[in-house]
Every structure is written in structure tokens, then in C-alpha cells.
Design an enzyme around this catalytic site. Structure first.
Site, PDB file in Angstrom:
ATOM      1  N   ARG A 294       8.538 -11.750   5.772  1.00  9.03           N
ATOM      2  CA  ARG A 294       7.209 -10.812   6.413  1.00  9.03           C
ATOM      3  C   ARG A 294       5.611 -11.453   5.866  1.00  9.03           C
ATOM      4  O   ARG A 294       5.881 -12.137   4.733  1.00  9.03           O
ATOM      5  CB  ARG A 294       7.192  -9.685   6.869  1.00  9.03           C
ATOM      6  CG  ARG A 294       6.589  -8.820   5.185  1.00  9.03           C
ATOM      7  CD  ARG A 294       6.714  -7.628   4.814  1.00  9.03           C
ATOM      8  NE  ARG A 294       5.064  -7.656   5.228  1.00  9.03           N
ATOM      9  CZ  ARG A 294       4.218  -8.123   4.334  1.00  9.03           C
ATOM     10  NH1 ARG A 294       4.788  -8.557   3.238  1.00  9.03           N
ATOM     11  NH2 ARG A 294       2.731  -7.910   5.159  1.00  9.03           N
ATOM     12  N   GLY A 295       4.752 -10.979   6.855  1.00  3.73           N
ATOM     13  CA  GLY A 295       3.649 -11.833   6.122  1.00  3.73           C
ATOM     14  C   GLY A 295       3.551 -13.115   7.189  1.00  3.73           C
ATOM     15  O   GLY A 295       4.086 -14.012   7.188  1.00  3.73           O
ATOM     16  N   ALA A 296       2.421 -13.344   7.619  1.00  3.78           N
ATOM     17  CA  ALA A 296       2.030 -14.634   8.361  1.00  3.78           C
ATOM     18  C   ALA A 296       2.614 -16.076   7.771  1.00  3.78           C
ATOM     19  O   ALA A 296       3.495 -16.739   8.379  1.00  3.78           O
ATOM     20  CB  ALA A 296       0.805 -14.461   9.212  1.00  3.78           C
TER      21      ALA A 296
ATOM     22  N   GLN B 194       3.410  -1.158   3.976  1.00  3.85           N
ATOM     23  CA  GLN B 194       3.181  -2.115   3.112  1.00  3.85           C
ATOM     24  C   GLN B 194       2.568  -2.417   2.045  1.00  3.85           C
ATOM     25  O   GLN B 194       2.039  -2.929   0.880  1.00  3.85           O
ATOM     26  CB  GLN B 194       3.163  -3.571   3.613  1.00  3.85           C
ATOM     27  CG  GLN B 194       3.887  -3.881   4.534  1.00  3.85           C
ATOM     28  CD  GLN B 194       4.195  -3.024   6.180  1.00  3.85           C
ATOM     29  OE1 GLN B 194       3.792  -2.058   6.577  1.00  3.85           O
ATOM     30  NE2 GLN B 194       4.962  -3.814   7.342  1.00  3.85           N
TER      31      GLN B 194
ATOM     32  N   ASP C  97      -3.108 -11.760  11.847  1.00  7.97           N
ATOM     33  CA  ASP C  97      -1.471 -12.772  11.892  1.00  7.97           C
ATOM     34  C   ASP C  97      -2.060 -13.866  12.712  1.00  7.97           C
ATOM     35  O   ASP C  97      -1.016 -14.938  13.205  1.00  7.97           O
ATOM     36  CB  ASP C  97      -1.152 -11.786  12.307  1.00  7.97           C
ATOM     37  CG  ASP C  97      -0.450 -10.317  11.225  1.00  7.97           C
ATOM     38  OD1 ASP C  97      -0.850  -9.919  10.456  1.00  7.97           O
ATOM     39  OD2 ASP C  97       0.865 -11.601  11.401  1.00  7.97           O
TER      40      ASP C  97
ATOM     41  N   ASN D  61      -4.317  -8.310  13.334  1.00  8.97           N
ATOM     42  CA  ASN D  61      -3.596  -7.835  11.763  1.00  8.97           C
ATOM     43  C   ASN D  61      -3.290  -6.991  12.173  1.00  8.97           C
ATOM     44  O   ASN D  61      -3.069  -5.553  12.825  1.00  8.97           O
ATOM     45  CB  ASN D  61      -4.828  -8.247  11.076  1.00  8.97           C
ATOM     46  CG  ASN D  61      -4.656  -8.215   9.677  1.00  8.97           C
ATOM     47  OD1 ASN D  61      -3.161  -8.834   9.406  1.00  8.97           O
ATOM     48  ND2 ASN D  61      -5.027  -7.287   9.004  1.00  8.97           N
TER      49      ASN D  61
HETATM   50  O1  MRU Z   1       4.200  -6.780  10.111  1.00 10.90           O
HETATM   51  P1  MRU Z   1       3.741  -7.549   8.327  1.00 10.90           P
HETATM   52  O2  MRU Z   1       4.372  -6.698   7.508  1.00 10.90           O
HETATM   53  O3  MRU Z   1       4.094  -8.582   8.948  1.00 10.90           O
HETATM   54  O4  MRU Z   1       2.119  -7.910   8.895  1.00 10.90           O
HETATM   55  C1  MRU Z   1       1.803  -8.838   7.831  1.00 10.90           C
HETATM   56  C2  MRU Z   1       0.485  -8.188   8.389  1.00 10.90           C
HETATM   57  O5  MRU Z   1      -0.518  -7.907   8.375  1.00 10.90           O
HETATM   58  C3  MRU Z   1      -0.902  -9.444   7.543  1.00 10.90           C
HETATM   59  O6  MRU Z   1      -1.823  -9.349   7.612  1.00 10.90           O
HETATM   60  C4  MRU Z   1      -0.623 -10.463   7.563  1.00 10.90           C
HETATM   61  O7  MRU Z   1       0.303 -11.079   8.395  1.00 10.90           O
HETATM   62  C5  MRU Z   1      -1.288 -11.999   7.180  1.00 10.90           C
HETATM   63  S1  MRU Z   1      -0.257 -11.912   5.565  1.00 10.90           S
HETATM   64  C6  MRU Z   1      -0.965 -13.379   3.984  1.00 10.90           C
END
Ligand code: MRU
Length: 343
Positions: free
Chosen positions: A49-51, A192, A233, A243
Site C-alpha cells: 500500500r501507499g501510492a 496505518q 495519493d 490523501n
Molecule cells: O490506503 P493507503 O494506506 O494506501 O493510503 C496511503 C496514503 O494515504 C498515503 O498518505 C499516500 O499513499 C502517500 S504514501 C507515501
């Protein structure tokens, strides 16, 4: 067990390995992903997960799909489509899947070298964001030698490949000996912040506290943080930023308290084809995650829920956007169009 260090995933000996983030912090488990459908599942359930991380993983997913189905076949195209649409909000996923898939006609070696290039670019981007972000923190806070930074969700090595975005900046400030405290909001529903950001901060030996989500805005109003650092994101061309849900409330409170609110994300999360936040698709992940905490029910059986995984912070609430190639001071009237990325 194999340890991917501070990172979230890697390509080792021709195999994709990811840390199963659903099991942290209790269990550190590295999964080997052999088929693109398994990667789609891992992305959907947030094992990865995470962009930036899902963008990199998606690129390797295309390599797996070509191995299974042969590049250019209908099955390959279907596998690519399910990879690129596994999650809708982060632009990185579809963008990197498309970028790697565009090399399909050149053969498997070319696919792999593009996927590896995507990975290496994200690693380099994290280092650069750390440097640019830490310098900006220095400018924006009144006591740069003792910084208290508030952050949401997880934006560290687990969300990128190494180091990360907003948490990467916090890491850099810590390495410079200037971090007084990192405050991580727990980030319901999937925690998270409490599970992953706390795990990363602990491993880096940084001073930190976890707070419930509702405490974030209140702490800002009481002057208990010098700066808010968040990831993104997707950043629309007008600077509106999607985000993790809860980010918008922090931005409103930061404005109320005159605390700088800084978005840190690689250029791979900037989407100049999306004109504003209204055009960003927000993933709704269904009721289960809200009415249960880690599988345990917390509401009467059958309770319905809304579960938007992200929100949009309007550009007007953002002090600055830091990418790996530019710092855009929205508070000074700059924009993504007026400050192009460094080549
Ligand atoms: O649902 P997730 O855990 O994938 O959400 C992630 C986020 O909102 C992060 O802030 C975003 O992806 C930036 S990660 C470097």
C-alpha cells in the site's frame, strides 16, 4: 526470515517480494508473489500500500503477467487492466502499470528493465524529497533545531520503496538531530499510523507518540506541533490533493492554528491531467473495515457504514508541495504550473 530492511518490496532473483503490511506490527512476513492476480489481491487488501509502493509493485505485476500469459495476448491485457484498476485513487498505480506495459512489444527483458527503472526512480525520489523537505521544514518552523511534526497514515519506506515521502522528511530531520517529536495519528480504520508509522519510527530510533485521529486537530489548535507533513495519493493540477481520510481535517485545523501544512509526494503522484480535487475518484472500501477493528466487531451486527479511504485537501489550505524535483510555495502564490519540475 528474510528482511527487506526499511523497505516495502523488492525484486530479488526474478521474484517479487513484498512485506505483508496487514500483519505488522506483530508479524513481519515477506510474501513471494508469483502471479499478477495475487498481486492484485495484495494491493486490494493493502498487503502492499501507499501510492509510490503500489506504483512500483504494479510495474513488476506487468512483468509477472507477461510471464504467465505472454505479452500482448488478451489474457495479458486483461491482467494489466485488473492491475491498473486494483485501487483507483493513487495515480501512481495506473500510471506505472501503463508505463511498463507500453514496453510489451519489446519483449520481457524490456518490461523488466522498465519496472526496475520505476523502482530505482522512486528510491531516488525519496532521497530527494527528504533533502528538499527537511530544508523547507527549516525555513517554515520557528525552532528548526527542535521540530515537532504531526503526520497521518504511513508515508515511510513501507509506503514507498525506501525512506518514503512525509515520513522520509521526518526521518531526514531526525538524522539531522533536529526532531523533537513525531506525532502520528492512528489513522482509522486500518490504523496505518498506529501500526506502521509507529513501527517505522521505532526502528529509526525517533522520538514519537501516537494519538487518536480526533486528537490531531485539537493538538494543532493548542500549538503542540510546529508543522504538518502529509503524503498524497494524487495531486491535481490546481494543487488540490487527495490523501488518507483525516488529512482534510488536519489541514483545516492547521490553517486555524497558523501551522504550516506541507504535502510531500513524488512527481509520480502529480497528475496534471486531473484539473481539480473534484475529479479525483475516492475509493470507498465498504463497511467491514469501519464496524470491525482488526476483525473484531465494534458495532451492532448489520450496521452500515461509509468508508471513504481518502479525502481531498483544497490547494488553498496547503502551504507548500514538496516533490523530488521542486518545492511549490502555494502560500506565496506559486502553482504547479508556475514552478515546473527541475529536469
Ligand atoms: O490506503 P493507503 O494506506 O494506501 O493510503 C496511503 C496514503 O494515504 C498515503 O498518505 C499516500 O499513499 C502517500 S504514501 C507515501
Amino acid at each position: 526470515m528474510q528482511d527487506l530492511g526499511e523497505g516495502s518490496l523488492d525484486w530479488v532473483d526474478g521474484r517479487l517480494r513484498i512485506v505483508d503490511q496487514t500483519r505488522l506490527p506483530e508479524t513481519y512476513e515477506v510474501l513471494e508473489i508469483h502471479q499478477s492476480a495475487d498481486l492484485v489481491d495484495a494491493i486490494r487488501r493493502l498487503a502492499v500500500r501507499g501510492a509510490p509502493a503500489i506504483g512500483v509493485a504494479g510495474g513488476f505485476g506487468v512483468v509477472l503477467a507477461a510471464r504467465e500469459h505472454g505479452a500482448g495476448t488478451d489474457d495479458f491485457r486483461a491482467a494489466v487492466e485488473s492491475l491498473r484498476t486494483a485501487r483507483p485513487t493513487a495515480v501512481n498505480l495506473a500510471r506505472m502499470v501503463d508505463r511498463v506495459a507500453a514496453r510489451a512489444a519489446e519483449g520481457p527483458k524490456s518490461l523488466l528493465s522498465e519496472a526496475l527503472a520505476v523502482r530505482d526512480e522512486e528510491v531516488a525520489a525519496s532521497l530527494s524529497m527528504g533533502r528538499l523537505g527537511a530544508a523547507l521544514v527549516d525555513e517554515l518552523v520557528s525552532q528548526p533545531d527542535a521540530v515537532t511534526a504531526l503526520t497521518i497514515c504511513n508515508t515511510g519506506g513501507l509506503a514507498a520503496v525506501e525512506r518514503g515521502t512525509a515520513l522520509g522528511v521526518i526521518r531526514t530531520v531526525h538524522e539531522q538531530g533536529r526532531l523533537a517529536l513525531a506525532i502520528a495519528t492512528e489513522t482509522r480504520p486500518l490504523l496505518q499510523g498506529a501500526r506502521l508509522t509507529a513501527w517505522e519510527l521505532e526502528r529509526m530510533g525517533a522520538p514519537f507518540r501516537v494519538v487518536v485521529d480526533a486528537a490531531g486537530p485539537a493538538l494543532l489548535a493548542r500549538g503542540m506541533a510546529d508543522i504538518v507533513l502529509t503524503g498524497a495519493d494524487r495531486i491535481a493540477s490546481n494543487g488540490d490533493t487527495a490523501n488518507k481520510i483525516g488529512t482534510f481535517a488536519l489541514a483545516v485545523a492547521a490553517r486555524y492554528a497558523a501551522v504550516p501544512f506541507v504535502v510531500v509526494a513524488p512527481e509520480s503522484s502529480v497528475d496534471m491531467d486531473t484539473s481539480s480535487g473534484e475529479d479525483i475518484s475516492i475509493e470507498d472500501r465498504g463497511a467491514d473495515e469501519v464496524v470491525k477493528v482488526r476483525g473484531t466487531p465494534i458495532a451492532p451486527e448489520g450496521t452500515g457504514a461509509l468508508n471513504p479511504a481518502f479525502d481531498v485537501t483544497p490547494a488553498e489550505l496547503i502551504t507548500a508541495i514538496v516533490t523530488d524535483r521542486r518545492v511549490v510555495r502555494l502560500d506565496r502564490g506559486e502553482s504547479l504550473r508556475s514552478v515546473p519540475p527541475d529536469p
